[in-house]
Design a protein around this motif. Sequence first.
Motif, PDB file in Angstrom:
ATOM      1  N   VAL A  30      -2.455  -5.889  -9.738  1.00 46.17           N
ATOM      2  CA  VAL A  30      -1.907  -7.246  -9.655  1.00 46.17           C
ATOM      3  C   VAL A  30      -2.387  -8.033 -10.871  1.00 46.17           C
ATOM      4  N   GLU A  31      -1.709  -9.134 -11.099  1.00 40.17           N
ATOM      5  CA  GLU A  31      -2.150 -10.074 -12.129  1.00 40.17           C
ATOM      6  C   GLU A  31      -1.975 -11.490 -11.588  1.00 40.17           C
TER       7      GLU A  31
ATOM      8  N   ALA B  95      -6.838  -6.776  -9.329  1.00 36.31           N
ATOM      9  CA  ALA B  95      -6.565  -7.102 -10.734  1.00 36.31           C
ATOM     10  C   ALA B  95      -7.381  -6.190 -11.652  1.00 36.31           C
TER      11      ALA B  95
ATOM     12  N   ARG C 131       0.851 -11.624  -8.795  1.00 39.98           N
ATOM     13  CA  ARG C 131       2.055 -10.829  -9.048  1.00 39.98           C
ATOM     14  C   ARG C 131       1.703  -9.340  -9.073  1.00 39.98           C
ATOM     15  N   LEU C 132       2.553  -8.558  -8.436  1.00 39.47           N
ATOM     16  CA  LEU C 132       2.428  -7.106  -8.427  1.00 39.47           C
ATOM     17  C   LEU C 132       2.800  -6.568  -9.807  1.00 39.47           C
ATOM     18  N   THR C 133       1.972  -5.697 -10.363  1.00 41.28           N
ATOM     19  CA  THR C 133       2.280  -5.056 -11.647  1.00 41.28           C
ATOM     20  C   THR C 133       3.110  -3.797 -11.402  1.00 41.28           C
ATOM     21  N   ASP C 134       3.631  -3.229 -12.469  1.00 36.28           N
ATOM     22  CA  ASP C 134       4.371  -1.971 -12.337  1.00 36.28           C
ATOM     23  C   ASP C 134       3.476  -0.878 -11.753  1.00 36.28           C
ATOM     24  N   GLN C 135       2.213  -0.854 -12.174  1.00 35.10           N
ATOM     25  CA  GLN C 135       1.270   0.135 -11.659  1.00 35.10           C
ATOM     26  C   GLN C 135       1.039  -0.081 -10.159  1.00 35.10           C
TER      27      GLN C 135
ATOM     28  N   GLU D 203       5.724 -11.692  -6.139  1.00 34.71           N
ATOM     29  CA  GLU D 203       4.559 -12.562  -6.262  1.00 34.71           C
ATOM     30  C   GLU D 203       4.473 -13.522  -5.084  1.00 34.71           C
TER      31      GLU D 203
ATOM     32  N   GLY E 127      -5.674  -3.067 -12.162  1.00 36.02           N
ATOM     33  CA  GLY E 127      -4.380  -3.166 -12.822  1.00 36.02           C
ATOM     34  C   GLY E 127      -3.206  -3.207 -11.871  1.00 36.02           C
TER      35      GLY E 127
ATOM     36  N   ARG F 253      -1.077 -15.433 -12.346  1.00 42.51           N
ATOM     37  CA  ARG F 253      -0.357 -16.251 -13.322  1.00 42.51           C
ATOM     38  C   ARG F 253      -0.255 -17.671 -12.792  1.00 42.51           C
TER      39      ARG F 253
ATOM     40  N   ARG G  28       3.110  -1.534  -8.088  1.00 40.15           N
ATOM     41  CA  ARG G  28       4.359  -1.206  -7.388  1.00 40.15           C
ATOM     42  C   ARG G  28       4.490   0.302  -7.202  1.00 40.15           C
TER      43      ARG G  28
END
Length: 169
Positions: A103-104, A98, A118-122, A73, A101, A106, A124
């Motif tokens: 990044v998100e 975002a 923040r980088l999501t698993d998807q 992040e 899906g 926070r 990444r």
Amino acid sequence: MVQQPRDEVDHIVDAWRRERPDLDVAPLQVLSRISRIARLLDQARGQAFSKHHLDGWEFDVLSALRRTSAPYELSPGALMQQTLVTSGTMTNRVDRLAARGFVERRPAPNDRRGVLVRLTDQGRAAVDAAMADLLEHERALLTALPGRDRDGLAAALRTLLSAVETPKG
């Protein structure tokens, strides 16, 4: 001595020398080649990223996050600095990532008004796959140069980039 093959820059330089012999066009020998290589690499990178349904700008943002180590992040300001875009452009890019899906947002823990991306698993998974393909493609391109030439070129380009990035005045 082995004759080097002529490229499009040689033709451009020859034409300028013919038309304007009063000008020293030597910088074109280096910088026009860098410019042409950059455009061709952008096209090749675009093809590599499109295999993963990514645009170049998406890869830039996702890879900036991926390089930070867990939890992957950064603040929008840090992303702007790393990707060389404006605040409005970064806001738009984060919104679009975002929505996909990747990044998100926070809340920043030390700043009530701040936000972290923040980088999501998807995200990444997407950037990791694209990076692996990109490196395979770029490694193949560099086989035209022996290892010592690659090292020398990298060092010379580092020096030139440092001079270009350093503000004058």
